[in-house]
Scaffold this motif. Structure first.
Motif, mmCIF file in Angstrom:
data_model
loop_
_atom_site.group_PDB
_atom_site.id
_atom_site.type_symbol
_atom_site.label_atom_id
_atom_site.label_comp_id
_atom_site.label_asym_id
_atom_site.label_seq_id
_atom_site.Cartn_x
_atom_site.Cartn_y
_atom_site.Cartn_z
ATOM 1 N N TYR A 124 0.766 -1.261 -0.337
ATOM 2 C CA TYR A 124 -0.062 -0.143 0.374
ATOM 3 C C TYR A 124 0.447 1.779 0.319
ATOM 4 O O TYR A 124 0.240 2.420 0.326
ATOM 5 N N GLY A 125 2.285 1.150 -0.188
ATOM 6 C CA GLY A 125 2.785 2.055 0.055
ATOM 7 C C GLY A 125 3.373 2.532 1.331
ATOM 8 O O GLY A 125 1.995 2.496 2.485
ATOM 9 N N GLY A 126 3.933 3.723 2.654
ATOM 10 C CA GLY A 126 3.808 4.135 3.515
ATOM 11 C C GLY A 126 3.327 5.641 3.426
ATOM 12 O O GLY A 126 2.942 5.653 4.544
ATOM 13 N N MET A 127 3.041 5.821 2.382
ATOM 14 C CA MET A 127 1.938 7.194 2.594
ATOM 15 C C MET A 127 0.951 6.877 3.495
ATOM 16 O O MET A 127 -0.141 5.860 3.334
ATOM 17 N N GLY A 128 0.266 7.999 4.339
ATOM 18 C CA GLY A 128 -0.802 7.819 5.095
ATOM 19 C C GLY A 128 -2.370 7.650 4.501
ATOM 20 O O GLY A 128 -2.212 8.850 2.990
ATOM 21 N N ARG A 129 -3.423 7.031 4.033
ATOM 22 C CA ARG A 129 -4.812 7.961 3.706
ATOM 23 C C ARG A 129 -6.009 7.943 4.468
ATOM 24 O O ARG A 129 -5.670 7.744 5.630
ATOM 25 N N GLY A 130 -6.196 8.696 3.803
ATOM 26 C CA GLY A 130 -7.518 9.316 4.369
ATOM 27 C C GLY A 130 -9.212 8.512 5.051
ATOM 28 O O GLY A 130 -9.548 7.538 4.106
ATOM 29 N N PHE A 131 -9.448 7.875 6.069
ATOM 30 C CA PHE A 131 -10.406 6.733 6.496
ATOM 31 C C PHE A 131 -11.533 7.234 5.953
ATOM 32 O O PHE A 131 -11.644 8.687 5.938
ATOM 33 N N PRO A 132 -12.431 6.682 5.045
ATOM 34 C CA PRO A 132 -13.630 7.693 5.226
ATOM 35 C C PRO A 132 -14.347 7.770 6.312
ATOM 36 O O PRO A 132 -14.523 7.116 7.195
ATOM 37 N N GLN A 133 -14.821 8.720 6.262
ATOM 38 C CA GLN A 133 -15.714 9.028 7.373
ATOM 39 C C GLN A 133 -16.331 8.305 7.506
ATOM 40 O O GLN A 133 -17.806 9.139 6.049
ATOM 41 N N LEU A 134 -17.445 7.968 8.374
ATOM 42 C CA LEU A 134 -18.995 7.273 8.561
ATOM 43 C C LEU A 134 -19.230 8.197 9.936
ATOM 44 O O LEU A 134 -20.867 7.657 9.807
ATOM 45 N N LEU A 135 -19.439 8.834 10.225
ATOM 46 C CA LEU A 135 -20.000 9.104 11.155
ATOM 47 C C LEU A 135 -20.248 11.049 10.901
ATOM 48 O O LEU A 135 -19.020 11.450 10.270
ATOM 49 N N ASN A 136 -21.463 11.360 10.634
ATOM 50 C CA ASN A 136 -21.277 13.172 10.742
ATOM 51 C C ASN A 136 -21.102 13.404 12.147
ATOM 52 O O ASN A 136 -21.325 13.927 12.529
ATOM 53 N N ASP A 137 -19.517 14.228 12.402
ATOM 54 C CA ASP A 137 -19.172 14.600 12.690
ATOM 55 C C ASP A 137 -20.123 16.135 13.618
ATOM 56 O O ASP A 137 -19.929 17.137 12.748
ATOM 57 N N ARG A 138 -19.996 16.434 14.297
ATOM 58 C CA ARG A 138 -20.262 17.622 15.052
ATOM 59 C C ARG A 138 -19.855 17.405 16.615
ATOM 60 O O ARG A 138 -19.095 16.389 17.243
ATOM 61 N N THR A 139 -19.551 18.739 17.179
ATOM 62 C CA THR A 139 -18.832 19.589 18.217
ATOM 63 C C THR A 139 -20.248 19.772 19.166
ATOM 64 O O THR A 139 -21.111 20.208 18.755
ATOM 65 N N TYR A 140 -20.045 18.818 20.226
ATOM 66 C CA TYR A 140 -21.048 19.649 21.825
ATOM 67 C C TYR A 140 -20.260 20.276 22.227
ATOM 68 O O TYR A 140 -19.489 20.425 23.216
ATOM 69 N N GLN A 141 -20.829 21.405 22.583
ATOM 70 C CA GLN A 141 -20.749 22.963 23.734
ATOM 71 C C GLN A 141 -20.219 21.964 25.083
ATOM 72 O O GLN A 141 -21.880 22.182 25.658
ATOM 73 N N LEU A 142 -19.718 21.639 26.225
ATOM 74 C CA LEU A 142 -20.249 21.264 27.722
ATOM 75 C C LEU A 142 -20.156 22.953 28.117
ATOM 76 O O LEU A 142 -21.788 22.801 28.594
ATOM 77 N N PHE A 143 -18.863 23.152 28.863
ATOM 78 C CA PHE A 143 -19.228 24.735 29.397
ATOM 79 C C PHE A 143 -18.091 25.620 28.521
ATOM 80 O O PHE A 143 -17.039 24.520 28.890
ATOM 81 N N GLY A 144 -17.738 26.437 28.955
ATOM 82 C CA GLY A 144 -16.952 27.284 28.791
ATOM 83 C C GLY A 144 -16.530 27.350 27.506
ATOM 84 O O GLY A 144 -17.855 27.458 26.682
ATOM 85 N N ASN A 145 -15.260 26.804 26.828
ATOM 86 C CA ASN A 145 -14.962 26.751 25.554
ATOM 87 C C ASN A 145 -14.882 24.720 26.300
ATOM 88 O O ASN A 145 -14.776 24.563 24.800
#
Lengths: 308, 436
Positions: A124-145
Motif C-alpha cells: 500500500y505504500g508508506g503514505m498515509g491515506r484518508g479513512f472514510p468518515q462514517l460519522l457525521n461528526d459534530r461538536t457539543y459545547q459543554l461549558f465555557g470553551n
C-alpha cells in the motif's frame, strides 16, 4: 478550568484507545507469558481492514457516506478480520515455536511485526491515506470553551461497551473460565481436559478484535491510517499494560487511561515546567522505566492476582 | 592474506584516484545521452510530493526528447526513491552521483531532505536544482545548489501580510512541525512579518511528524483565543489538524504554506478545510493560457490528475536545466553551473524565473483559499511588494534591505553554517541573503 477539562477529555480519549490495545497485550501475556510485539500491527491491520470494508460497502451495498449502519458493519467486519489474522499468526508463527524457550517466541513476535509492517508498506505504500468518515461528526459545547465531539463520544461508548463485554466473557462464560484456568497453569489445565490450543487461539482472536476496534475508532477521530501507525501506538499500549500490571485486565485499562492523560497533560502544561510538547512520546517510556524500577509488578499487578 | 591486502590497497588507491579527479573539478562532458538524476519520496509519508515531482520532470523530459532533445542529445532520467528520509536522500544522491554518474540532479521537495542530500552533489560538482525546497539553507550548502522556487522568508511574510492586511487579524497562534526545517523556517519569518505589521503571537505549539493527535496543542491554542492559526506543516498532519480543530469548535481559519498542496489533503481533512488559506507557487485555476495549456497536457498524460504546484515546479526545474545545458553547450560541470546561475527571465509555468546571486529564484507567490475540495485563487503577492524580501537587487542596496531588517536578524545563523564558505566567491551573496 475549561481548558483543563478539555485536556482531560482529550487525554482520556486517546487513553481509551491505548486501553483497548493494552488489553490484547495483557491477555496474551497472562496466558502465554509472551509479549506479542505484533499486536500494535494488528491494530493497523484492523484499521486497514475497516478502510477496505468501508469502500467495499460504499461500492456494493450503496452505503456511501456517513451512516450508523456502515459504521457498525465496518467496525464488526474489521474486528472479525483482525481476529482471523491474530489467530493465523498464533497458529503459524507462535505455536510451532512455543515448545522452545520464551526468548525464541519473543524474537518470532518481533519478526512477525516487521513482516506485517513491510508487507503493508510494499502493498500500500508508506503514505498515509484518508479513512472514510462514517460519522457525521459534530461538536457539543459543554461549558465555557470545553467541547466534546461525536467521534470522541463514540470512542468512549464503544470502548466501555467492549470492556464490559470482555469482562462478561472472562467471568461468566465457560470459555472465559477456561482462559482463567490456562492463565493459572497451562499444563494442569491440559490435564483437566481443557483444549489449551483452542483457548490460546481464542485469546489471540479476542485481543486482536479489540485492537481492530481501536484502529477503526481512531480513524474516525483522526482520519489518517498508514502501515506504520501501529508502532508508536502499540508501544505505548504495551507501556500501559506494564504500568497497570501486565496480565491484569483492569490494570490494562487503568494504565491506558493514565498514559493517555499523562501524554496530553505534557502537551498542555509541560511547557510551564520546561518540558516541550514534543516530549509527549518520551513520557510513556519514562513512565515505563519508573514502573520497572519502583514497582515492576505494575499498579494493580501482584502475584496472587487472578490473571488472564 | 597478502593477496587480500594487495587487493584492498589497489581498491583504496583506485578510490583515492577517482576521488582526486572529482575534487580537481575535472568533469568534462562525456557526450551521448544526458543523464539526469531525480530523487524524491516515492513511497514514504510524503510520497505525493515525490510522485508529483517525478511526473513533472518526466513530462518535461519527454517533451524535450520528442522535440529532438537538447542539441540532438536525449535526456535520460535516473529516478531514485529516498522514502522521505534525510539519511536515505543523502545515500541515493551518493549513488546517483558516483554509480550512475548523472550530470545534474533534480530534487528534493522537503527542505530537510534537500539539505541532507546537497553536500554530496556539491562535493562531486554535480549541479542540483531543487524544484520546491523553500528553506534558505538549501542553496547555502554550496555554489552548485539551485532552486526554482521562492524561499521561506518571502513565503512566511506573504502569509503574515495576508493575515494582517486582508484578514485583519490581530492575534495569531502558531502550530508547527518541530521535525521540519521547512516548518521552523516559515514560522520564524511569519512571526517577524506579523509582529512588524502590529499583530501579536498569542500561542506557539509544536508537534512531531507522524503524530495523530493534536487536540492537546489545539486546546491550548484555543484558550489563547487567536484570530488565525498558522500551521506551516505538510499535508499528512495538516489534514488531521484541520479536522481536530473543528472538533474542538475552533472557528479561527488555519493558514498554511505550499506544504499543504497535495490532492491527498482533501482525503484527510475534507470539509474541515473550508475557509483555510495557503500561500503557494501557482494556482491550477489560473486562467493564463500557458498554465491552462500545461494543466491540459499534464492531465492527458497522467490519467486526469491535476498538476499540483510541486509538479509544475518540477516541470520548470527540468526546463530550466535543459535551457542551461543548451546555453552551456553541454554538461561540463563548471560551464553548466555557470549557465544555471545566469538564468534570467526564463518563462516557466510557475512564473518568470531569474536565478539571483544566492541561487534562489525570484518569483511572486499566490494566496489560495480552500473551498469544497478546491484551491481557489485569492491574490498574488509580488516579491517587491513583499517588503523587498526577495528583491533581486544584489548585495543589499540599502533602502529595501532596511525595511526587511527583521528577517535579516534571523539570517546570520543560517549563513554562518560551515558550508557557507563553500560559496567562496559568493561572499557578498551571503550578504544579500542576510537581507532576505
Amino acid at each position: 478550568m475549561d481548558t483543563f477539562v478539555q485536556q482531560l477529555i482529550n487525554g482520556l480519549n486517546i487513553g481509551a484507545i491505548y486501553a483497548l490495545i493494552a488489553l490484547g497485550y495483557t491477555m496474551v501475556y497472562g496466558i502465554l507469558r509472551l509479549i506479542n510485539f505484533a499486536h500494535g500491527d494488528i491494530y493497523m491491520v484492523g484499521a486497514f481492514a475497516g478502510y477496505g470494508l468501508a469502500y467495499f460497502i460504499a461500492a456494493n451495498l450503496g452505503l456511501a457516506g456517513a451512516s450508523w449502519g456502515a459504521l457498525l458493519i465496518v467496525l464488526v467486519g474489521a474486528m472479525i478480520t483482525a481476529a482471523l489474522v491474530g489467530m493465523a499468526i498464533e497458529r503459524f508463527a507462535y505455536r510451532p515455536v512455543r515448545k522452545y524457550s520464551r526468548m525464541t517466541t519473543l524474537i518470532t513476535a518481533i519478526g512477525v511485526s516487521l513482516l506485517i509492517e513491510n508487507l503493508f508498506v510494499a502493498r500500500y505504500g508508506g503514505m498515509g491515506r484518508g479513512f472514510p468518515q462514517l460519522l457525521n461528526d459534530r461538536t457539543y459545547q459543554l461549558f465555557g470553551n470545553a467541547a466534546i465531539s461525536k467521534s470522541q463520544i463514540l470512542i468512549f461508548v464503544v470502548s466501555i461497551a467492549l470492556m464490559l463485554l470482555l469482562q462478561w466473557i472472562i467471568y461468566k462464560t465457560r470459555v472465559g473460565t477456561a482462559m482463567r484456568a490456562v492463565s493459572f497453569n497451562l499444563n494442569s489445565s491440559k490435564l483437566m481436559g481443557i483444549n489449551t490450543d483452542a483457548i490460546i487461539t481464542f485469546t489471540f482472536a479476542l485481543g486482536s478484535a479489540l485492537a481492530a476496534a481501536a484502529g477503526v475508532l481512531t480513524a474516525q477521530y483522526s482520519p489518517t491510517i498508514d502501515p506504520l501507525m501501529g508502532i508508536t501506538t502499540g508501544l505505548k499500549a504495551f507501556v500501559a499494560a506494564v504500568l497497570g500490571g501486565i496480565g491484569n485486565i483492569p490494570g490494562a485499562v487503568l494504565g491506558g487511561l493514565l498514559i493517555g492523560v499523562a501524554e496530553t497533560m505534557v502537551v498542555g502544561y509541560g511547557a510551564n515546567v520546561g518540558i516541550a510538547s514534543t516530549y509527549r512520546d518520551a513520557v510513556a517510556f519514562a513512565i515505563l522505566i519508573l514502573v520497572l524500577l519502583l514497582r515492576p509488578s505494575g499498579l494493580l499487578g501482584s502475584t496472587v492476582q487472578e490473571k488472564v | 592474506m597478502r593477496r587480500t591486502l594487495i587487493a584492498l590497497g589497489l581498491i583504496a588507491a583506485l578510490l583515492m584516484a577517482t576521488g582526486c579527479a572529482r575534487r580537481g573539478g575535472n568533469c568534462p562532458d562525456p557526450g551521448g545521452a544526458i543523464k539526469v538524476g531525480v530523487y524524491g519520496d516515492l513511497s514514504g509519508q510524503t510520497s505525493s510530493f515525490g510522485q508529483s515531482t517525478k511526473n513533472g520532470v518526466q513530462m518535461a523530459a519527454d517533451e524535450i526528447n520528442a522535440a529532438g532533445g537538447i542539441n540532438g542529445r536525449q535526456i535520460q532520467l535516473v529516478i531514485e526513491d529516498d522514502q522521505g528520509e534525510p539519511g536515505k536522500a543523502a545515500t541515493v544522491v551518493q549513488k546517483l552521483v558516483n554509480q550512475d554518474q548523472v550530470r545534474a540532479l533534480l530534487g528534493e521537495v522537503a527542505s530537510s531532505n534537500s539539505i541532507a542530500a546537497a553536500p554530496a552533489a556539491q562535493e562531486a560538482k554535480v549541479p542540483m536544482i531543487s524544484p520546491s525546497s523553500t528553506n534558505p539553507k538549501v542553496t547555502q550548502v554550496g555554489d552548485y545548489i539551485f532552486r526554482v522556487c521562492f524561499i521561506d522568508p518571502f513565503q512566511g511574510e506573504v502569509m503574515a501580510k495576508f493575515a494582517a492586511n486582508t484578514l485583519k487579524a490581530k492575534r495569531a497562534a502558531i502550530l508547527f512541525d518541530s521535525n521540519s526545517d521547512y516548518s521552523k523556517g516559515l514560522i520564524q519569518f511569519f512571526k517577524q512579518g506579523f509582529t512588524k505589521l502590529g499583530g501579536e503571537i498569542v500561542a506557539e505549539q509544536a508537534y512531531a511528524q507522524r503524530d495523530r493527535d493534536f487536540t492537546g496543542q489545539l486546546t491550548q491554542i484555543r484558550s489563547a483565543n487567536p484570530d488565525v492559526i498558522y500551521v506551516p506543516g505538510y499535508y499528512q498532519e495538516v489534514g488531521v489538524i484541520a479536522k481536530q480543530t473543528k472538533q474542538l469548535g475552533i472557528k479561527a481559519p488555519l493558514l498554511g504554506g505550499d506544504g499543504w498542496d497535495s490532492p491527498q489533503l482533501w482525503d484527510l481533512g475534507g470539509d474541515a478545510l473550508n475557509g483555510d488559506y495557503i500561500s503557494n507557487h501557482y494556482s491550477v485555476d489560473d486562467p493564463t493560457p500557458v498554465i491552462q495549456d500545461f494543466v491540459k497536457r499534464y492531465k492527458a498524460k497522467f490519467n486526469g490528475t491535476a498538476p499540483d504546484a510541486i509538479a509544475a515546479l518540477a516541470y520548470d526545474a527540468m526546463m530550466v536545466l535543459a535551457d542551461s545545458i543548451k546555453r552551456a553547450g553541454g554538461t561540463d560541470c563548471q560551464k553548466l553551473r555557470d549557465a544555471i546561475a545566469q538564468t534570467t527571465n526564463f518563462k516557466g509555468i510557475t512564473g518568470v524565473i531569474s536565478i539571483n546571486s544566492d541561487r534562489n529564484a525570484v518569483k511572486p507567490a499566490v494566496v489560495l483559499e480552500l473551498e469544497n475540495h478546491k484551491f481557489v485563487y485569492k491574490e498574488t503577492i509580488q516579491p517587491d511588494t513583499g517588503g523587498g524580501t526577495t528583491s533581486p537587487s544584489p548585495e543589499g542596496s540599502a533602502s529595501p534591505a532596511a525595511s526587511a531588517s527583521p528577517a535579516a536578524s534571523a539570517q546570520p545563523s543560517a549563513s554562518s553554517s560551515p558550508t557557507a564558505n563553500t560559496s567562496g566567491g559568493n561572499a557578498n551573496a551571503g550578504a544579500t541573503n542576510a537581507n532576505q
